[in-house]
Design a protein around this motif. Structure first.
Motif, PDB file in Angstrom:
ATOM      1  N   VAL A 280       0.687  -1.169   0.121  1.00 35.60           N
ATOM      2  CA  VAL A 280      -0.057  -0.068  -0.210  1.00 35.60           C
ATOM      3  C   VAL A 280       0.950   1.208  -0.014  1.00 35.60           C
ATOM      4  N   ALA A 281       1.919   1.155   0.874  1.00 33.73           N
ATOM      5  CA  ALA A 281       2.912   2.276   0.887  1.00 33.73           C
ATOM      6  C   ALA A 281       3.480   2.738  -0.608  1.00 33.73           C
ATOM      7  N   ARG A 282       3.822   1.637  -0.993  1.00 39.47           N
ATOM      8  CA  ARG A 282       4.548   1.802  -2.343  1.00 39.47           C
ATOM      9  C   ARG A 282       3.416   2.399  -3.510  1.00 39.47           C
ATOM     10  N   ARG A 283       2.290   1.994  -3.269  1.00 42.22           N
ATOM     11  CA  ARG A 283       1.272   2.496  -4.334  1.00 42.22           C
ATOM     12  C   ARG A 283       0.853   4.019  -3.883  1.00 42.22           C
ATOM     13  N   LEU A 284       1.077   4.277  -2.569  1.00 42.45           N
ATOM     14  CA  LEU A 284       0.425   5.693  -2.264  1.00 42.45           C
ATOM     15  C   LEU A 284       1.654   6.584  -2.856  1.00 42.45           C
TER      16      LEU A 284
ATOM     17  N   ALA B 186       3.518   6.104  -5.460  1.00 47.28           N
ATOM     18  CA  ALA B 186       3.466   6.220  -6.820  1.00 47.28           C
ATOM     19  C   ALA B 186       2.236   7.046  -7.463  1.00 47.28           C
ATOM     20  N   PHE B 187       1.275   7.217  -6.563  1.00 48.88           N
ATOM     21  CA  PHE B 187      -0.024   7.794  -6.769  1.00 48.88           C
ATOM     22  C   PHE B 187       0.246   9.322  -6.273  1.00 48.88           C
ATOM     23  N   GLY B 188       1.323   9.677  -5.544  1.00 48.96           N
ATOM     24  CA  GLY B 188       1.385  10.895  -4.965  1.00 48.96           C
ATOM     25  C   GLY B 188       0.801  11.320  -3.833  1.00 48.96           C
ATOM     26  N   ASP B 189       0.153  10.409  -3.025  1.00 44.74           N
ATOM     27  CA  ASP B 189      -0.301  10.441  -1.891  1.00 44.74           C
ATOM     28  C   ASP B 189       0.548  10.553  -0.716  1.00 44.74           C
ATOM     29  N   LEU B 190       1.488   9.915  -0.960  1.00 49.03           N
ATOM     30  CA  LEU B 190       2.782   9.790   0.233  1.00 49.03           C
ATOM     31  C   LEU B 190       3.918  10.152  -0.147  1.00 49.03           C
ATOM     32  N   ASP B 191       4.443  11.027   0.879  1.00 48.74           N
ATOM     33  CA  ASP B 191       5.869  11.496   0.399  1.00 48.74           C
ATOM     34  C   ASP B 191       6.883  10.475   0.445  1.00 48.74           C
ATOM     35  N   PRO B 192       7.708   9.981  -0.380  1.00 50.84           N
ATOM     36  CA  PRO B 192       8.569   8.996  -0.351  1.00 50.84           C
ATOM     37  C   PRO B 192       9.309   8.842   0.978  1.00 50.84           C
ATOM     38  N   SER B 193       9.950  10.011   1.436  1.00 49.73           N
ATOM     39  CA  SER B 193      10.366  10.227   2.810  1.00 49.73           C
ATOM     40  C   SER B 193       9.710   9.602   4.054  1.00 49.73           C
ATOM     41  N   ALA B 194       8.281   9.713   3.937  1.00 52.24           N
ATOM     42  CA  ALA B 194       7.542   9.097   5.168  1.00 52.24           C
ATOM     43  C   ALA B 194       7.235   7.724   4.889  1.00 52.24           C
TER      44      ALA B 194
ATOM     45  N   GLY C 249       9.868  -4.220   5.115  1.00 49.85           N
ATOM     46  CA  GLY C 249       9.750  -5.170   6.110  1.00 49.85           C
ATOM     47  C   GLY C 249       8.389  -4.745   7.204  1.00 49.85           C
ATOM     48  N   THR C 250       8.308  -3.448   7.236  1.00 51.94           N
ATOM     49  CA  THR C 250       7.460  -2.852   8.112  1.00 51.94           C
ATOM     50  C   THR C 250       5.963  -3.337   7.947  1.00 51.94           C
ATOM     51  N   ALA C 251       5.195  -4.042   9.008  1.00 51.78           N
ATOM     52  CA  ALA C 251       3.984  -4.422   8.932  1.00 51.78           C
ATOM     53  C   ALA C 251       3.051  -3.428   9.635  1.00 51.78           C
ATOM     54  N   ILE C 252       3.405  -2.502  10.495  1.00 53.13           N
ATOM     55  CA  ILE C 252       2.436  -1.774  11.175  1.00 53.13           C
ATOM     56  C   ILE C 252       1.877  -0.250  10.359  1.00 53.13           C
ATOM     57  N   TYR C 253       0.612  -0.511  10.315  1.00 53.99           N
ATOM     58  CA  TYR C 253      -0.010   0.625   9.712  1.00 53.99           C
ATOM     59  C   TYR C 253      -0.054   1.782  10.609  1.00 53.99           C
ATOM     60  N   ASP C 254       1.078   2.866  10.200  1.00 60.13           N
ATOM     61  CA  ASP C 254       1.117   3.960  11.051  1.00 60.13           C
ATOM     62  C   ASP C 254       0.550   5.199  10.692  1.00 60.13           C
ATOM     63  N   GLU C 255       0.640   6.436  11.142  1.00 58.40           N
ATOM     64  CA  GLU C 255       0.187   7.599  11.099  1.00 58.40           C
ATOM     65  C   GLU C 255       0.286   8.163   9.675  1.00 58.40           C
ATOM     66  N   PRO C 256       1.708   8.204   9.144  1.00 57.16           N
ATOM     67  CA  PRO C 256       1.999   8.762   7.888  1.00 57.16           C
ATOM     68  C   PRO C 256       1.293   8.088   6.933  1.00 57.16           C
ATOM     69  N   LEU C 257       0.944   6.747   6.953  1.00 58.30           N
ATOM     70  CA  LEU C 257       0.274   6.067   6.019  1.00 58.30           C
ATOM     71  C   LEU C 257      -1.166   6.286   6.103  1.00 58.30           C
ATOM     72  N   VAL C 258      -1.840   6.498   7.253  1.00 60.99           N
ATOM     73  CA  VAL C 258      -3.090   6.597   7.663  1.00 60.99           C
ATOM     74  C   VAL C 258      -3.367   8.008   6.881  1.00 60.99           C
ATOM     75  N   THR C 259      -2.648   8.888   6.983  1.00 54.77           N
ATOM     76  CA  THR C 259      -2.723  10.398   6.355  1.00 54.77           C
ATOM     77  C   THR C 259      -2.793  10.128   5.153  1.00 54.77           C
ATOM     78  N   ALA C 260      -1.904   9.505   4.433  1.00 53.69           N
ATOM     79  CA  ALA C 260      -1.788   9.206   2.918  1.00 53.69           C
ATOM     80  C   ALA C 260      -3.254   8.745   2.572  1.00 53.69           C
ATOM     81  N   VAL C 261      -3.471   7.497   3.188  1.00 51.33           N
ATOM     82  CA  VAL C 261      -4.666   6.874   2.750  1.00 51.33           C
ATOM     83  C   VAL C 261      -6.026   8.039   2.847  1.00 51.33           C
ATOM     84  N   ARG C 262      -6.154   8.769   3.719  1.00 54.39           N
ATOM     85  CA  ARG C 262      -7.077   9.762   3.725  1.00 54.39           C
ATOM     86  C   ARG C 262      -7.124  10.548   2.801  1.00 54.39           C
ATOM     87  N   ARG C 263      -5.933  11.058   2.120  1.00 53.25           N
ATOM     88  CA  ARG C 263      -5.816  11.763   1.218  1.00 53.25           C
ATOM     89  C   ARG C 263      -6.138  11.147  -0.091  1.00 53.25           C
TER      90      ARG C 263
END
Length: 78
Positions: free
Chosen positions: A31-35, A37-45, A50-64
């Motif tokens: 999901v992070a890789r797709r976000l 690619a779609f411009g919803d998540l800054d690559p630095s975030a 190997g991370t499997a925890i759905y953390d706040e930067p991803l939540v914010t990107a999913v909301r976007r």
């Protein structure tokens, strides 16, 4: 979108129950890789590999992403 398809984005595993902030889920990296690619998540975030925890930067990107697509922007994956 064709360029994104040619990029070979990994498939996102099926969601059997809603994924909420703080949940562990094996689809986090996909999901992070797709976000990114779609411009919803800054690559630095993006979470480290190997991370499997759905953390706040991803939540914010999913909301976007949800907002851009006219969905309820609750940050839940489901």
């Amino acid at each position: 979108y064709r360029a994104l398809g040619a990029d070979g984005l990994p498939p996102v595993p099926a969601v059997t129950t809603a994924v909420r902030a703080g949940d562990a889920w094996p689809g986090v990296a996909a999901v992070a890789r797709r976000l990114v690619a779609f411009g919803d998540l800054d690559p630095s975030a993006a979470p480290p590999p190997g991370t499997a925890i759905y953390d706040e930067p991803l939540v914010t990107a999913v909301r976007r992403f949800q907002t851009r697509h006219g969905l309820t922007a609750d940050g839940t994956i489901g």
